[in-house]
Design a protein around this motif. Structure first.
Motif, PDB file in Angstrom:
ATOM      1  N   THR A   1      35.844  47.904  42.621  1.00 59.13           N
ATOM      2  CA  THR A   1      37.173  47.767  42.463  1.00 59.13           C
ATOM      3  C   THR A   1      37.590  46.471  42.111  1.00 59.13           C
ATOM      4  O   THR A   1      38.593  46.270  41.232  1.00 59.13           O
ATOM      5  N   ASP A   2      36.443  45.472  41.854  1.00 57.60           N
ATOM      6  CA  ASP A   2      36.644  44.038  41.481  1.00 57.60           C
ATOM      7  C   ASP A   2      36.773  43.898  39.912  1.00 57.60           C
ATOM      8  O   ASP A   2      35.978  44.363  39.160  1.00 57.60           O
ATOM      9  N   THR A   3      38.036  43.453  39.442  1.00 61.26           N
ATOM     10  CA  THR A   3      38.326  43.261  38.087  1.00 61.26           C
ATOM     11  C   THR A   3      38.905  42.087  37.920  1.00 61.26           C
ATOM     12  O   THR A   3      39.189  41.391  38.653  1.00 61.26           O
TER      13      THR A   3
ATOM     14  N   ASP B   1      30.615  41.741  41.814  1.00 61.14           N
ATOM     15  CA  ASP B   1      31.137  40.867  42.885  1.00 61.14           C
ATOM     16  C   ASP B   1      30.124  39.888  43.277  1.00 61.14           C
ATOM     17  O   ASP B   1      29.153  39.878  43.021  1.00 61.14           O
TER      18      ASP B   1
ATOM     19  N   SER C   1      30.390  46.032  42.789  1.00 62.98           N
ATOM     20  CA  SER C   1      31.762  46.580  43.389  1.00 62.98           C
ATOM     21  C   SER C   1      32.354  47.593  42.814  1.00 62.98           C
ATOM     22  O   SER C   1      32.015  47.582  41.553  1.00 62.98           O
TER      23      SER C   1
END
Length: 327
Positions: free
Chosen positions: A25-27, A13, A23
């Motif tokens: 969850t950051d995709t 992130d 992070s």
């Protein structure tokens, strides 16, 4: 549109200062070519944002161009992201990169041996990135790097083209040929362009002094005293290219290796384009002063990547096919 594959993984992130943090969850969305390859194996995947290595930048991709046959290049390392020409903005920098800043708008040709840029983000060596042309939008900027650098390197590095020389360009209305015609005129060469699919008026409109229809005329009988042949089509046109050369003339092909017999007749070279920040800086300057202009055939959104690649195979295409991604 492409089917979507979704996965949540640990990724990079970017904080408010442009520094990299972790992070869970950051995709991002990316187009990837899966085994066994081919159009039907393209998918829109949700994957991790790439991690930067030393000397690299994380770039938010605004537009990316695609090239005919490029789906055949990464078959030994699938799944792989296609497209190697970008225009976008720097989202983060490795700590050892000091000559760029987060937020800079940039363009680049990236390496062919790693994932491409048909994605929301890419990690790329910072040394490949150059300020994008001020006068062009991202879609137009993304249409230049591969063909523009190929023309530049073929003419000036490998071809050693000088002011006043006579240049013959095979495929003058093609992607690379268009830039070669414009760049050669800027350098002060006398430009003769050949084409087998476009009217000779189209060749002249690009700035060529003369044009030859290869379907109607044997070019080696129509022109003479050529210093440099720049070939973008290969085949018979390349094989017969020694005919109009003056003594000491050169042949440079981006289409294929010159046949051995041709190499015995002339100084004949084949090369593969390489990324270059310095040359992109020069191209941006020529774009901004109106010397060089791109041609965009069509624009597709990232989920339409399969349609975009299909467009590359259809007759009548003129200019680059571009994916508009972010921004």
């Amino acid at each position: 549109s492409l089917r979507a594959r979704v996965g949540i993984v640990e990724v990079l992130d970017i904080d408010a200062r442009g520094s990299a943090v972790v992070s869970a969850t950051d995709t991002m969305w990316a187009v990837r070519l899966h085994p066994p390859g081919g159009l039907d194996a393209l998918a829109l995947d949700r994957i991790e944002v790439p991690r930067m290595g030393p000397g690299e930048a994380l770039v938010r991709i605004h537009a990316a161009s695609i090239t005919r046959d490029e789906l055949e290049w990464p078959l030994e390392r699938l799944p792989a992201i296609p497209s190697y020409e970008l225009s976008g903005a720097i989202a983060a920098l490795a700590p050892d990169v000091a000559d760029l800043a987060v937020g800079d708008t940039v363009w680049a040709l990236t390496s062919f041996d790693r994932d491409g840029v048909a994605a929301e983000y890419t990690s790329v060596p910072a040394s490949f990135l150059a300020p994008k042309p001020r006068t062009l939008a991202d879609v137009e900027s993304a249409a230049i790097p591969l063909a523009g650098l190929t023309a530049w390197q073929g003419l000036f590095e490998h071809g050693r083209l000088r002011e006043g020389e006579r240049l013959l360009i095979h495929g003058a209305t093609g992607g690379v040929g268009r830039f070669a015609t414009q760049l050669a005129r800027w350098r002060g060469a006398y430009v003769i362009g050949t084409s087998s699919s476009a009217p000779v008026d189209d060749v002249l409109a690009l700035g060529a002094h003369e044009a030859v229809d290869r379907k109607a005329v044997r070019f080696e009988e129509a022109v003479a005293a050529i210093d440099l042949v720049f070939d973008t089509v290969g085949g018979e046109a390349l094989a017969r290219s020694a005919g109009p050369l003056r003594e000491g003339g050169r042949i440079v092909s981006v289409a294929e290796e010159p046949p051995p017999a041709l190499g015995e007749q002339a100084d004949a070279t084949h090369f593969v384009v390489e990324p270059s920040r310095h040359q992109l800086v020069e191209l941006a300057r020529l774009v901004d002063d109106g010397t060089v202009r791109p041609t965009v055939d069509s624009v597709y959104a990232l989920p339409e990547a399969r349609r975009a690649f299909e467009r590359l195979t259809r007759p009548g295409k003129r200019g680059k096919v571009v994916l508009q991604i972010c921004g």
